[in-house]
Design a protein around this motif. Structure first.
Motif, PDB file in Angstrom:
ATOM      1  N   SER A   1       1.513  20.684  45.594  1.00 29.35           N
ATOM      2  CA  SER A   1       1.514  20.911  47.040  1.00 29.35           C
ATOM      3  C   SER A   1       1.191  19.601  47.754  1.00 29.35           C
ATOM      4  O   SER A   1       0.730  18.636  47.133  1.00 29.35           O
ATOM      5  CB  SER A   1       0.463  21.962  47.415  1.00 29.35           C
ATOM      6  OG  SER A   1      -0.842  21.478  47.099  1.00 29.35           O
ATOM      7  N   LYS A   2       1.422  19.591  49.061  1.00 27.34           N
ATOM      8  CA  LYS A   2       1.086  18.397  49.834  1.00 27.34           C
ATOM      9  C   LYS A   2      -0.418  18.170  49.843  1.00 27.34           C
ATOM     10  O   LYS A   2      -0.883  17.018  49.888  1.00 27.34           O
ATOM     11  CB  LYS A   2       1.620  18.519  51.264  1.00 27.34           C
ATOM     12  CG  LYS A   2       3.135  18.439  51.358  1.00 27.34           C
ATOM     13  CD  LYS A   2       3.617  18.448  52.802  1.00 27.34           C
ATOM     14  CE  LYS A   2       5.142  18.360  52.860  1.00 27.34           C
ATOM     15  NZ  LYS A   2       5.647  18.382  54.262  1.00 27.34           N
ATOM     16  N   LYS A   3      -1.167  19.246  49.781  1.00 26.05           N
ATOM     17  CA  LYS A   3      -2.627  19.129  49.732  1.00 26.05           C
ATOM     18  C   LYS A   3      -3.055  18.413  48.456  1.00 26.05           C
ATOM     19  O   LYS A   3      -3.908  17.516  48.484  1.00 26.05           O
ATOM     20  CB  LYS A   3      -3.256  20.520  49.793  1.00 26.05           C
ATOM     21  CG  LYS A   3      -4.773  20.501  49.762  1.00 26.05           C
ATOM     22  CD  LYS A   3      -5.347  21.916  49.838  1.00 26.05           C
ATOM     23  CE  LYS A   3      -6.871  21.872  49.781  1.00 26.05           C
ATOM     24  NZ  LYS A   3      -7.452  23.248  49.829  1.00 26.05           N
ATOM     25  N   GLU A   4      -2.456  18.800  47.326  1.00 24.65           N
ATOM     26  CA  GLU A   4      -2.778  18.152  46.052  1.00 24.65           C
ATOM     27  C   GLU A   4      -2.290  16.703  46.042  1.00 24.65           C
ATOM     28  O   GLU A   4      -2.962  15.807  45.513  1.00 24.65           O
ATOM     29  CB  GLU A   4      -2.136  18.923  44.900  1.00 24.65           C
ATOM     30  CG  GLU A   4      -2.511  18.384  43.520  1.00 24.65           C
ATOM     31  CD  GLU A   4      -1.850  19.153  42.389  1.00 24.65           C
ATOM     32  OE1 GLU A   4      -1.680  18.569  41.295  1.00 24.65           O
ATOM     33  OE2 GLU A   4      -1.497  20.336  42.597  1.00 24.65           O
ATOM     34  N   LEU A   5      -1.126  16.456  46.654  1.00 20.94           N
ATOM     35  CA  LEU A   5      -0.596  15.097  46.724  1.00 20.94           C
ATOM     36  C   LEU A   5      -1.517  14.209  47.568  1.00 20.94           C
ATOM     37  O   LEU A   5      -1.787  13.052  47.209  1.00 20.94           O
ATOM     38  CB  LEU A   5       0.807  15.120  47.331  1.00 20.94           C
ATOM     39  CG  LEU A   5       1.551  13.784  47.350  1.00 20.94           C
ATOM     40  CD1 LEU A   5       1.820  13.286  45.936  1.00 20.94           C
ATOM     41  CD2 LEU A   5       2.865  13.908  48.119  1.00 20.94           C
ATOM     42  N   LYS A   6      -1.997  14.759  48.666  1.00 21.02           N
ATOM     43  CA  LYS A   6      -2.914  14.008  49.528  1.00 21.02           C
ATOM     44  C   LYS A   6      -4.198  13.670  48.784  1.00 21.02           C
ATOM     45  O   LYS A   6      -4.746  12.569  48.941  1.00 21.02           O
ATOM     46  CB  LYS A   6      -3.213  14.818  50.788  1.00 21.02           C
ATOM     47  CG  LYS A   6      -4.005  14.058  51.835  1.00 21.02           C
ATOM     48  CD  LYS A   6      -4.145  14.878  53.110  1.00 21.02           C
ATOM     49  CE  LYS A   6      -4.930  14.110  54.165  1.00 21.02           C
ATOM     50  NZ  LYS A   6      -5.066  14.900  55.417  1.00 21.02           N
ATOM     51  N   GLU A   7      -4.657  14.606  47.962  1.00 22.38           N
ATOM     52  CA  GLU A   7      -5.858  14.358  47.161  1.00 22.38           C
ATOM     53  C   GLU A   7      -5.605  13.259  46.135  1.00 22.38           C
ATOM     54  O   GLU A   7      -6.484  12.416  45.861  1.00 22.38           O
ATOM     55  CB  GLU A   7      -6.290  15.645  46.456  1.00 22.38           C
ATOM     56  CG  GLU A   7      -7.408  15.491  45.425  1.00 22.38           C
ATOM     57  CD  GLU A   7      -8.701  14.937  46.009  1.00 22.38           C
ATOM     58  OE1 GLU A   7      -9.551  14.478  45.206  1.00 22.38           O
ATOM     59  OE2 GLU A   7      -8.888  14.964  47.243  1.00 22.38           O
TER      60      GLU A   7
END
Length: 713
Positions: free
Chosen positions: A152-158
């Protein structure tokens, strides 16, 4: 294999010639897509010209798919898992696209990558606005090959957050060390707080990323397409490479060691084109007006009234404006280091890249003189056969060394990645009467023996060849020939690189029936394999040194055998050749050298260092907690202190430049400084020291020398 985003591979060229495998040409029309035509053209040339053509099938497709995506996103910080799932429908279809001259897979991935790059610009800017907490216990895994794509974009941002924190932590550590050093040097200095240093470290990280994304902005679709094309052609073998038009030009410059221009290296920093080096002896160096740190704002040609602003221009386009034919003038509007603005007129000239060329020195030991020639590559000018090349320069250096009464000669081929095949034949012929140097076989089994036909010998004295794991291609031909003839003793790594293939550079435009598609670039493809005169190939196995010595590369995977898709080792019938009979103690000299090397504390230390370097390279988990990070660095530094003695090593050899070069020093202080540094490095070089020992031990066959003297008379 990780690749730079802008493909420019300096391959190990062994032969540059026209391929005559077919007379067919590709038909196009004005509605044809240039990229699709390029795929058709390249697959056409590969299928007819490559030494070992591959079946373009589902297996081929999967290999291209994997390497291409890895080349686009090596750290897996752009594409999402859902992107990969969408791409996977092409995993076994790329072969069909190639055969049908379609590029749907490329178009999809290219467009998606641009979208993801735009999204991540916001990621890093937002993440770097807030301070990082370096007191938290946290780790980062940098084994990106085995990390899955973010779901997800959330995981990518992390993932971005971790990588940015890791970069900032390194900057923070360096800044802390600088502050401590300033305080140590000046007791009145007030150190910046950790909060101030952390902010400064984040700013440094952001500036680096701003520059990286600025480069992304300069890339055009054709630059990304070159990555895709090379993912395809490299499946044939590691040395088959596509050159976009600009990359072919750079390749030619590297091979001939010279270019026409102002003699300065440029770098783009944000929107500015900055001078980062003035090349010794070039027009800018002679003019003494341009200096490192100057920023070029505008460029004006002598036949134009108006100057062109290059602020924000892609660096390749800026370079194209600045360089030009010998004798032409260019006016640069420059912001000097002190902030002033000046117009500087420079007359373009041939700029020789000095570090490309052979250089020699005289080594003195116990009252005897020994010559050492360092050859960085087997260079030649593809466009001008009369210009300087490796063979003619080596010949000149040997003649000069002989005038200084040398008693033995070392040819240093360490880190020499190869070059022109013809220059190898010429150089090898300087050390033997006549005979075969290398055997070359084409894909159809046709064999050719390339020989030295000149029975004169330029140097008939003791000879040593120095090699390492990065001695490749043409270097291996010379070392192998001298070893097979027992003409020289080879000292170095367990084996050389192991590149036993010949490449031809094919101008793709010559296969186009229509010329309205523009410049299609060139293809460097493997067309032959070469074999030693004893029949064995150097492919994969390289050249095994007569005297094996460890070095820093001993435990690192850097050879042909460690690359993807290498051609296999094989052997053919030996050529008809006679071993050199000029020595009387060849084998005994090798035994004595091995005994000395086995007792060398310096080499034992180098071997331990090489093992430690391997361990460091294999690490992929790092702490993001400052104290743990600091402790690990301290431990590494303490361990590294054991190997400081490697640099402290000192031989009893003295080195001196030849008279012709000393005369140049009077007007070229930069060259004098370069040679001084080189001599200091050589004076600490245990491998050079052993090479001189071997030259001391080698005894010549005086009967043979007497016979040779009679022949000459």
């Amino acid at each position: 294999m990780k690749k730079n985003f802008k493909i420019f591979l300096l391959g190990l060229l062994l032969a540059v010639a026209s391929c005559s495998f077919t007379t067919n040409k590709i038909e196009t029309n004005t509605d044809s897509d240039k990229d699709e035509v390029l795929i058709e053209l390249i697959s056409f040339v590969l299928s007819r010209g490559h030494y070992d053509p591959k079946d373009i099938d589902d297996s081929f497709s999967k290999a291209v798919y994997e390497d291409y995506l890895l080349g686009l996103d090596p750290r897996k910080r752009y594409f999402l898992e859902k992107d990969i799932k969408e791409f996977q429908k092409f995993e076994d279809k790329i072969d069909d696209e190639i055969n049908n001259h379609k590029i749907s897979f490329f178009n999809l991935t290219h467009q998606r990558l641009l979208e993801r790059i735009e999204e991540t610009k916001g990621f890093y800017a937002e993440i770097l606005e807030k301070p990082f907490d370096f007191s938290e216990s946290e780790e980062i895994n940098t084994d990106y090959d085995n990390i899955p794509y973010a779901s997800s974009k959330k995981e990518l941002k992390e993932r971005w957050r971790q990588q940015l924190k890791f970069s900032t932590l390194g900057n923070f550590y360096d800044l802390k060390k600088e502050e401590e050093l300033k305080a140590k040097e000046d007791e009145n200095y007030t150190q910046l707080s950790d909060e101030e240093l952390e902010k400064k470290a984040r700013e440094t990280t952001k500036n680096s990323l701003d520059e990286a994304f600025d480069i992304f902005g300069d890339l055009e679709k054709k630059d990304w397409f070159a990555i895709y094309v090379n993912a395809v052609v490299e499946k044939f073998d590691p040395h088959t490479v596509y050159f976009a038009p600009r990359d072919k030009e750079r390749f030619d410059i590297q091979m001939r060691g010279s270019l026409e221009g102002i003699g300065a290296r440029l770098q783009k920093k944000m929107d500015n084109i900055k001078i980062v080096e003035i090349i010794s002896g070039g027009p800018a160096w002679r003019g003494e007006e341009l200096e490192v740190g100057d920023v070029i704002k505008k460029v004006k040609q002598e036949d134009e009234k108006e100057a062109v602003s290059i602020v924000g221009m892609p660096i390749d386009d800026a370079v194209d404006l600045i360089k030009g034919p010998k004798g032409t003038k260019v006016t640069l509007t420059v912001k000097k280091v002190d902030g002033t603005i000046e117009d500087i007129v420079i007359v373009r000239d041939i700029v020789e890249i000095e570090e490309t060329y052979a250089k020699s020195t005289m080594v003195e030991k116990d009252g005897r003189n020994y010559g050492l020639i360092n050859l960085p590559k087997f260079y030649f000018d593809m466009e001008n056969a009369n210009s300087r090349n490796a063979a003619s320069d080596i010949e000149k250096e040997i003649v000069r060394l002989k005038k200084e009464h040398m008693d033995g000669l070392v040819i240093d081929l360490r880190n020499n990645g190869g070059g022109s095949l013809s220059t190898v034949i010429d150089i090898a012929g300087m050390f033997i009467e006549e005979g075969p140097i290398v055997q070359v076989r084409s894909g159809d089994g046709e064999k050719e023996v390339l020989s030295d036909r000149d029975d004169s010998i330029l140097w008939d004295g003791p000879l040593v060849i120095l090699v390492n794991e990065l001695s490749a291609s043409a270097s291996e031909i010379l070392a192998a020939a001298m070893q097979d003839y027992k003409r020289a003793i080879v000292i170095g790594s367990n084996q050389t690189y192991g590149k036993g293939t010949v490449q031809n550079v094919v101008d793709l435009n010559r296969w186009m029936r229509n010329s309205d598609m523009g410049n299609m670039g060139a293809l460097k493809l493997t067309t032959q394999k070469f074999y030693r005169v004893n029949g064995g190939s150097t492919q994969l196995k390289g050249v095994e040194s007569d005297v094996v010595v460890p070095d820093r590369y001993s435990y690192i995977d850097i050879g042909e055998r460690d690359m993807k898709n290498p051609l296999p080792w094989d052997q053919i019938e030996p050529a008809d050749y006679q071993e050199w009979d000029g020595y009387i103690d060849f084998d005994e000299t090798i035994k004595n050298s091995k005994k000395r090397m086995a007792k060398s504390d310096q080499l034992k230390l180098i071997d331990e260092s090489a093992k430690w370097i391997k361990e460091q390279r294999d690490e992929n988990t790092y702490s993001l907690k400052y104290e743990a990070y600091k402790t690990k660095i301290a431990e590494d530094e303490k361990q590294a202190e054991r190997f400081d003695a490697i640099q402290d090593y000192k031989t009893d050899l003295t080195f001196e430049s030849l008279p012709y070069e000393k005369n140049r020093f009077k007007t070229d202080t930069t060259l004098a400084e370069k040679r001084d540094r080189w001599h200091k490095s050589l004076s600490k070089d245990v491998y050079v020291e052993e090479a001189i020992h071997v030259l001391e031990d080698l005894k010549l066959n005086n009967i043979r020398k007497s016979e040779m003297a009679d022949i000459k008379n």
